[in-house]
Design a protein around this motif. Structure first.
Motif, PDB file in Angstrom:
ATOM      1  N   GLU A   9       3.752  22.691  -3.269  1.00 20.54           N
ATOM      2  CA  GLU A   9       4.409  22.895  -4.511  1.00 20.54           C
ATOM      3  C   GLU A   9       5.563  21.783  -4.946  1.00 20.54           C
ATOM      4  O   GLU A   9       5.928  21.537  -5.686  1.00 20.54           O
ATOM      5  N   LYS A  10       6.145  21.335  -3.579  1.00 18.59           N
ATOM      6  CA  LYS A  10       7.006  20.519  -3.519  1.00 18.59           C
ATOM      7  C   LYS A  10       6.559  18.893  -3.758  1.00 18.59           C
ATOM      8  O   LYS A  10       7.119  18.086  -4.445  1.00 18.59           O
ATOM      9  N   ALA A  11       5.344  18.723  -3.339  1.00 14.52           N
ATOM     10  CA  ALA A  11       5.025  17.483  -3.351  1.00 14.52           C
ATOM     11  C   ALA A  11       3.384  17.274  -3.293  1.00 14.52           C
ATOM     12  O   ALA A  11       2.965  17.957  -2.437  1.00 14.52           O
ATOM     13  N   PHE A  12       2.833  16.621  -4.256  1.00 11.81           N
ATOM     14  CA  PHE A  12       1.437  16.128  -3.989  1.00 11.81           C
ATOM     15  C   PHE A  12       1.326  15.317  -2.733  1.00 11.81           C
ATOM     16  O   PHE A  12       0.895  15.271  -1.765  1.00 11.81           O
ATOM     17  N   ALA A  13       1.951  14.110  -2.957  1.00 12.22           N
ATOM     18  CA  ALA A  13       2.196  12.990  -2.051  1.00 12.22           C
ATOM     19  C   ALA A  13       3.486  12.148  -2.368  1.00 12.22           C
ATOM     20  O   ALA A  13       3.280  11.506  -3.708  1.00 12.22           O
ATOM     21  N   ALA A  14       4.392  11.783  -1.636  1.00 11.60           N
ATOM     22  CA  ALA A  14       5.393  11.004  -1.954  1.00 11.60           C
ATOM     23  C   ALA A  14       5.265   9.747  -1.725  1.00 11.60           C
ATOM     24  O   ALA A  14       6.041   9.040  -1.389  1.00 11.60           O
ATOM     25  N   GLY A  15       4.063   9.361  -1.575  1.00 14.83           N
ATOM     26  CA  GLY A  15       3.550   7.959  -1.375  1.00 14.83           C
ATOM     27  C   GLY A  15       3.075   7.546   0.005  1.00 14.83           C
ATOM     28  O   GLY A  15       2.818   8.366   0.867  1.00 14.83           O
ATOM     29  N   ALA A  16       2.863   6.231   0.196  1.00 16.74           N
ATOM     30  CA  ALA A  16       2.555   5.955   1.548  1.00 16.74           C
ATOM     31  C   ALA A  16       3.716   6.245   2.439  1.00 16.74           C
ATOM     32  O   ALA A  16       4.753   5.996   1.976  1.00 16.74           O
ATOM     33  N   ASP A  17       3.352   6.208   3.827  1.00 16.26           N
ATOM     34  CA  ASP A  17       4.273   6.577   4.902  1.00 16.26           C
ATOM     35  C   ASP A  17       5.380   5.333   5.023  1.00 16.26           C
ATOM     36  O   ASP A  17       4.730   4.451   5.685  1.00 16.26           O
ATOM     37  N   ILE A  18       6.490   5.678   4.591  1.00 14.99           N
ATOM     38  CA  ILE A  18       7.251   4.288   4.763  1.00 14.99           C
ATOM     39  C   ILE A  18       7.667   3.836   6.348  1.00 14.99           C
ATOM     40  O   ILE A  18       7.755   2.800   6.644  1.00 14.99           O
ATOM     41  N   LYS A  19       7.807   5.093   7.103  1.00 18.08           N
ATOM     42  CA  LYS A  19       8.105   4.639   8.442  1.00 18.08           C
ATOM     43  C   LYS A  19       7.060   4.127   8.900  1.00 18.08           C
ATOM     44  O   LYS A  19       7.136   3.152   9.814  1.00 18.08           O
ATOM     45  N   GLU A  20       5.560   4.314   8.733  1.00 19.75           N
ATOM     46  CA  GLU A  20       4.395   3.682   9.050  1.00 19.75           C
ATOM     47  C   GLU A  20       4.490   2.185   8.734  1.00 19.75           C
ATOM     48  O   GLU A  20       3.903   1.184   9.482  1.00 19.75           O
ATOM     49  N   MET A  21       5.013   1.949   7.419  1.00 16.44           N
ATOM     50  CA  MET A  21       4.881   0.566   6.836  1.00 16.44           C
ATOM     51  C   MET A  21       5.894  -0.368   7.391  1.00 16.44           C
ATOM     52  O   MET A  21       5.617  -1.391   7.282  1.00 16.44           O
ATOM     53  N   ALA A  22       7.122   0.293   7.535  1.00 16.33           N
ATOM     54  CA  ALA A  22       8.496  -0.456   7.486  1.00 16.33           C
ATOM     55  C   ALA A  22       8.217  -1.716   8.261  1.00 16.33           C
ATOM     56  O   ALA A  22       8.874  -2.957   8.072  1.00 16.33           O
ATOM     57  N   GLU A  23       7.691  -1.749   9.545  1.00 15.62           N
ATOM     58  CA  GLU A  23       7.687  -2.985  10.415  1.00 15.62           C
ATOM     59  C   GLU A  23       6.697  -3.876  10.363  1.00 15.62           C
ATOM     60  O   GLU A  23       6.279  -4.463  11.235  1.00 15.62           O
ATOM     61  N   GLN A  24       5.619  -3.486   9.454  1.00 18.00           N
ATOM     62  CA  GLN A  24       4.212  -4.204   9.552  1.00 18.00           C
ATOM     63  C   GLN A  24       4.249  -5.519   9.016  1.00 18.00           C
ATOM     64  O   GLN A  24       5.333  -5.879   8.133  1.00 18.00           O
ATOM     65  N   SER A  25       3.518  -6.429   9.473  1.00 21.28           N
ATOM     66  CA  SER A  25       3.458  -7.943   9.086  1.00 21.28           C
ATOM     67  C   SER A  25       2.338  -8.116   7.944  1.00 21.28           C
ATOM     68  O   SER A  25       1.504  -7.208   8.023  1.00 21.28           O
ATOM     69  N   PHE A  26       2.454  -9.033   7.368  1.00 26.00           N
ATOM     70  CA  PHE A  26       1.046  -9.501   6.672  1.00 26.00           C
ATOM     71  C   PHE A  26      -0.134  -9.503   7.452  1.00 26.00           C
ATOM     72  O   PHE A  26      -1.200  -8.804   7.044  1.00 26.00           O
ATOM     73  N   VAL A  27      -0.183  -9.886   8.691  1.00 22.21           N
ATOM     74  CA  VAL A  27      -1.361 -10.094   9.470  1.00 22.21           C
ATOM     75  C   VAL A  27      -1.674  -8.664   9.859  1.00 22.21           C
ATOM     76  O   VAL A  27      -2.861  -8.180   9.797  1.00 22.21           O
ATOM     77  N   ASP A  28      -0.577  -7.725  10.017  1.00 27.64           N
ATOM     78  CA  ASP A  28      -1.008  -6.239  10.486  1.00 27.64           C
ATOM     79  C   ASP A  28      -1.972  -5.454   9.239  1.00 27.64           C
ATOM     80  O   ASP A  28      -2.655  -4.972   9.321  1.00 27.64           O
ATOM     81  N   MET A  29      -1.159  -5.850   7.921  1.00 31.34           N
ATOM     82  CA  MET A  29      -1.537  -5.446   6.835  1.00 31.34           C
ATOM     83  C   MET A  29      -3.011  -5.653   6.420  1.00 31.34           C
ATOM     84  O   MET A  29      -4.036  -5.174   6.144  1.00 31.34           O
ATOM     85  N   PHE A  30      -3.088  -7.103   6.241  1.00 29.45           N
ATOM     86  CA  PHE A  30      -4.443  -7.747   5.750  1.00 29.45           C
ATOM     87  C   PHE A  30      -5.477  -7.662   6.868  1.00 29.45           C
ATOM     88  O   PHE A  30      -6.489  -7.176   6.869  1.00 29.45           O
ATOM     89  N   GLY A  31      -5.093  -7.997   8.130  1.00 21.73           N
ATOM     90  CA  GLY A  31      -6.108  -8.003   9.247  1.00 21.73           C
ATOM     91  C   GLY A  31      -6.388  -6.671   9.553  1.00 21.73           C
ATOM     92  O   GLY A  31      -7.614  -6.270   9.937  1.00 21.73           O
ATOM     93  N   GLY A  32      -5.536  -5.712   9.623  1.00 20.16           N
ATOM     94  CA  GLY A  32      -6.023  -4.351   9.812  1.00 20.16           C
ATOM     95  C   GLY A  32      -6.529  -3.430   8.774  1.00 20.16           C
ATOM     96  O   GLY A  32      -6.683  -2.136   8.930  1.00 20.16           O
ATOM     97  N   ASP A  33      -6.651  -3.953   7.453  1.00 17.18           N
ATOM     98  CA  ASP A  33      -7.463  -3.375   6.435  1.00 17.18           C
ATOM     99  C   ASP A  33      -6.528  -2.103   6.177  1.00 17.18           C
ATOM    100  O   ASP A  33      -7.169  -0.990   5.952  1.00 17.18           O
ATOM    101  N   PHE A  34      -5.136  -1.925   6.111  1.00 18.52           N
ATOM    102  CA  PHE A  34      -4.453  -1.013   6.001  1.00 18.52           C
ATOM    103  C   PHE A  34      -4.818  -0.155   4.748  1.00 18.52           C
ATOM    104  O   PHE A  34      -4.607  -0.558   3.710  1.00 18.52           O
ATOM    105  N   PHE A  35      -5.337   1.221   4.982  1.00 21.77           N
ATOM    106  CA  PHE A  35      -5.711   2.306   4.103  1.00 21.77           C
ATOM    107  C   PHE A  35      -7.063   1.773   3.137  1.00 21.77           C
ATOM    108  O   PHE A  35      -7.351   2.355   2.483  1.00 21.77           O
TER     109      PHE A  35
END
Ligand code: CO8
Length: 258
Positions: A58-84
Motif C-alpha cells: 500500500e505504501k510503495a509499488f517500488a521507490a526506484g532502483a536500490d540507491i544503496k546498491e548503485m551508489a558506489e558503482q562505476s561505469f565499468v560495473d554498470m556497463f560491463g555487469g549488464d546492471f538490470f
C-alpha cells in the motif's frame, strides 16, 4: 519456486506477483530483478496462468532502483555487469498480459517497471515520478522514452527535469494509468480485470498484446497490416471457432488456448 524478494500466488488462471522488500520501499535490486524475471518467465510458461498482476504494498509499488546498491558503482560495473538490463528485457518479453496494480510510490525504476506492464491500475494514493535527476543520473529503464509516449513531451520533460511527483488524478488525466480506484479496493479491482482477461483465450490475449505494442514500434500502415495478418491467423485456432459458435448458440465460450 520460493523467492526472497517476491510473493507469488496463482489462483484461477491469475498469477499475482508482489514485490516484497518492505524495509526499502520495494526498491529494485539485482536479486529482485532477477527473481522477477524468473517469476514472470515461469508464469508465462505455466498453462494455469492467463494473466499476471504485478503489485507492491500500500505504501510503495517500488521507490526506484536500490540507491544503496548503485551508489558506489562505476561505469565499468554498470556497463560491463549488464546492471538490470537482461532481467528488465525478460519482463518485456513476457507474452501474457501483465497488469500493474500500483499503490503508493512508483518512482524512478518503479515508475518504469509499471510502464513496462501492459496497463496500470492505480490507487488514489499513488505517486509517480522520475526523480533520478536528484541523484545526478538520468532514468535507465526506459523512463525518458515510455513516459514521453504516455503523457507527451511537455509533461514528461517537466517530470524528468524537476523530479516532481505526479498524483493519481494527474496520472489518470494524462493517460499514464487506465484508471484510479480507492487504495483499499486496488487488488480487488485489479483482480477483477485480471479475471476478465483470464476468461479469454490466452492465444487471443497474446495476439492483442503483440498488436497494441506494435503500434509503438512501427508506422501506422505497417501496424495495420500486422494487425490484419494476426486477425487472419486467429482463424487457424480452435478458440476462434469456439468463440464464434458460443456467440451464435447464446452460451459462454469455453476457451482452451488451442
Ligand atoms: N533505494 C534504496 N532504499 C530506498 C529507496 C531506494 N530507491 N527508496 C527508499 N528507500 C529506503 C530508505 O533508505 C529508507 O531506509 P532506512 O529506513 O534504512 O533509512 C526506507 O526505504 C524508507 O524510506 P524513507 O525513510 O525515505 O521514507 P519516506 O516516506 O520519508 O520517503 C520516498 C519515501 C519519497 C519514496 C523516499 O524514500 C525517496 O525519495 N526514495 C528514493 C526515490 C528515488 O530517488 N528513486 C529513484 C532511484 S534511481 C532509479 O530508479 C534509476 C533506475 C534505473 C536503473 C537502470 C538500469 C539499467
Amino acid at each position: 519456486m520460493a523467492y526472497e524478494t517476491l510473493i507469488v500466488e496463482i489462483e484461477d488462471y491469475v498469477a499475482v506477483i508482489r514485490l516484497n522488500r518492505p524495509d526499502a520501499m520495494n526498491a529494485l535490486n539485482s536479486q529482485l530483478m532477477s527473481e522477477l524475471a524468473q517469476a514472470l518467465g515461469e508464469a508465462d510458461r505455466n498453462d494455469k496462468v492467463r494473466c499476471i498482476v504485478l503489485t507492491g504494498s500500500e505504501k510503495a509499488f517500488a521507490a526506484g532502483a536500490d540507491i544503496k546498491e548503485m551508489a558506489e558503482q562505476s561505469f565499468v560495473d554498470m556497463f560491463g555487469g549488464d546492471f538490470f538490463t537482461k532481467d528488465s528485457e525478460a519482463i518485456m518479453r513476457t507474452r501474457k498480459p501483465v497488469i500493474a496494480a500500483v499503490a503508493g510510490y512508483a518512482l524512478g525504476g518503479g515508475c518504469e517497471l509499471a510502464m513496462m506492464c501492459d496497463f496500470i491500475i492505480c490507487a488514489d494514493n499513488a505517486k509517480f515520478g522520475q526523480p533520478e535527476i536528484n541523484l545526478g543520473v538520468v532514468a535507465g529503464l526506459g523512463g525518458t522514452q515510455r513516459l514521453t509516449r504516455f503523457v507527451g513531451k511537455s509533461k514528461a520533460m517537466e517530470m524528468h527535469l524537476t523530479g516532481r511527483f505526479m498524483d493519481a488524478a494527474e496520472a489518470e488525466r494524462s493517460g499514464l494509468v487506465s484508471r484510479v480506484v480507492p487504495v483499499k479496493t486496488l487488488m480487488e479491482e485489479a483482480m477483477k480485470a485480471a479475471a476478465r482477461i483470464a476468461e479469454k483465450s490466452a492465444l487471443t490475449a497474446m495476439a492483442v498484446k503483440e498488436a497494441v505494442n506494435r503500434s509503438y514500434e512501427t508506422t501506422l500502415r505497417e501496424g495495420i497490416l500486422f494487425e490484419r495478418r494476426l486477425f487472419h491467423a486467429m482463424f487457424a485456432t480452435e478458440d476462434q471457432k469456439e468463440g464464434m459458435a458460443a456467440f451464435l448458440e447464446k452460451r459462454t465460450a469455453q476457451f482452451r488456448d488451442r
